[in-house]
Design an enzyme around this catalytic site. Sequence first.
Site, mmCIF file in Angstrom:
data_model
loop_
_atom_site.group_PDB
_atom_site.id
_atom_site.type_symbol
_atom_site.label_atom_id
_atom_site.label_comp_id
_atom_site.label_asym_id
_atom_site.label_seq_id
_atom_site.Cartn_x
_atom_site.Cartn_y
_atom_site.Cartn_z
ATOM 1 N N LYS A 28 -5.198 -9.667 -4.671
ATOM 2 C CA LYS A 28 -6.284 -9.428 -3.719
ATOM 3 C C LYS A 28 -7.629 -9.478 -4.441
ATOM 4 O O LYS A 28 -8.589 -10.067 -3.950
ATOM 5 C CB LYS A 28 -6.096 -8.064 -3.029
ATOM 6 C CG LYS A 28 -4.977 -8.075 -1.994
ATOM 7 C CD LYS A 28 -4.644 -6.682 -1.475
ATOM 8 C CE LYS A 28 -3.405 -6.747 -0.584
ATOM 9 N NZ LYS A 28 -2.937 -5.451 -0.114
ATOM 10 N N GLN A 80 -3.884 0.705 -1.270
ATOM 11 C CA GLN A 80 -2.609 -0.015 -1.343
ATOM 12 C C GLN A 80 -1.451 0.938 -1.037
ATOM 13 O O GLN A 80 -1.330 2.001 -1.647
ATOM 14 C CB GLN A 80 -2.441 -0.625 -2.750
ATOM 15 C CG GLN A 80 -1.206 -1.481 -2.911
ATOM 16 C CD GLN A 80 -1.236 -2.746 -2.043
ATOM 17 O OE1 GLN A 80 -2.245 -3.406 -1.911
ATOM 18 N NE2 GLN A 80 -0.101 -3.069 -1.418
ATOM 19 N N ASP A 102 -8.272 -2.985 6.664
ATOM 20 C CA ASP A 102 -6.840 -3.166 6.914
ATOM 21 C C ASP A 102 -6.491 -2.948 8.387
ATOM 22 O O ASP A 102 -5.406 -3.319 8.836
ATOM 23 C CB ASP A 102 -6.023 -2.168 6.069
ATOM 24 C CG ASP A 102 -5.438 -2.817 4.820
ATOM 25 O OD1 ASP A 102 -5.298 -4.060 4.821
ATOM 26 O OD2 ASP A 102 -5.122 -2.085 3.861
#
Length: 293
Positions: A53, A97, A120
Amino acid sequence: MNARIIDGKQVAQKVRQEVAQSAAALRARGVVPGLAVVLVGEDPASQVYVRNKEKAAREAGVEPFDHHLPATTTQRELLDLVARLNADPTVDGILVQLPLPRGLDATAVIEAISPDKDVDGFHPQSVGRLWSGLPGFVPCTPLGVMRLLAEAGVQPDGLDAVVIGRSNIVGKPMAALLVAANATVTVYHSKTRDLPSIVRRADIVVAAIGRAEFVRGEWIKPGATVIDVGMNRIDGGGGGGGAKLVGDVEFAAAAERASAITPVPGGVGPMTIALLLSNTVRSAERRAARTAD
Ligand code: NAP
């Protein structure tokens, strides 16, 4: 094989180019899009995801802020970091994460992220806005699936769609997006009876269960579009050892019947990071608009 292969790598590349253009335009106005990436602990798979990422962010002109915390981090320390990132004007997106190490409460951490930086799309406010048809951040994997459908020329309007899996990160937001796009949606999960008959009716099949080749090719309605979100590592066979990545759909048999299908790897997978960067740049554009006011 009859089906057209939907090339996720190519579409993801296109999305990343769009992101890079938007990021360059923002930078020219003095706004550097920033993505905070929070990793707690040493989970090897998570370390790889985070590295990928951050690398993709840099390539697209998005500044990654790396926050790697030890597995001994307390809930309080993690919430404090999120609060600092919420308040930091150079941070447009916050990604924590998952999964978090045992003992940390992921729901509380997600709820602590400012909905304005929730790239997200997991915050309950983002979820509510999605189901209410209001603008907000949408989880990256289902957003990527919608882009793949659009690029493949599939208009969900009036079509029967089945979403297999009801997780918060894929299945449920996928269903919301398809409903918003005027499909008639059935959501399948572990308590559903008779999956084959549901899949046989579907014009669009999105599989997100995490079971290798669970969806049989013979269930697919001729001419359907099949989107395989699953990523399952199985023994590569052939005595050579090594793992092979397969999806939730029996690919070769499904490709005989479908009109279009995503491969694994190279289908949905590359889209997720691309849409994460796209969400981050959108957030930075909102910041630029606020500062211009
Ligand atoms: P998850 O949280 O484990 O959810 C799996 C869903 O599938 C659940 O709703 C579960 O039903 C259902 N399910 C599991 N086994 C089933 C069975 N035997 N019959 C019927 N339903 C079953 O998984 P996820 O995070 O959504 O991920 C799903 C897959 O997508 C995984 O392979 C994952 O690696 C992959 N994935 C890929 C990407 C990407 O970027 N390509 C991103 C995210 C996930 P219940 O709710 O009833 O338990």
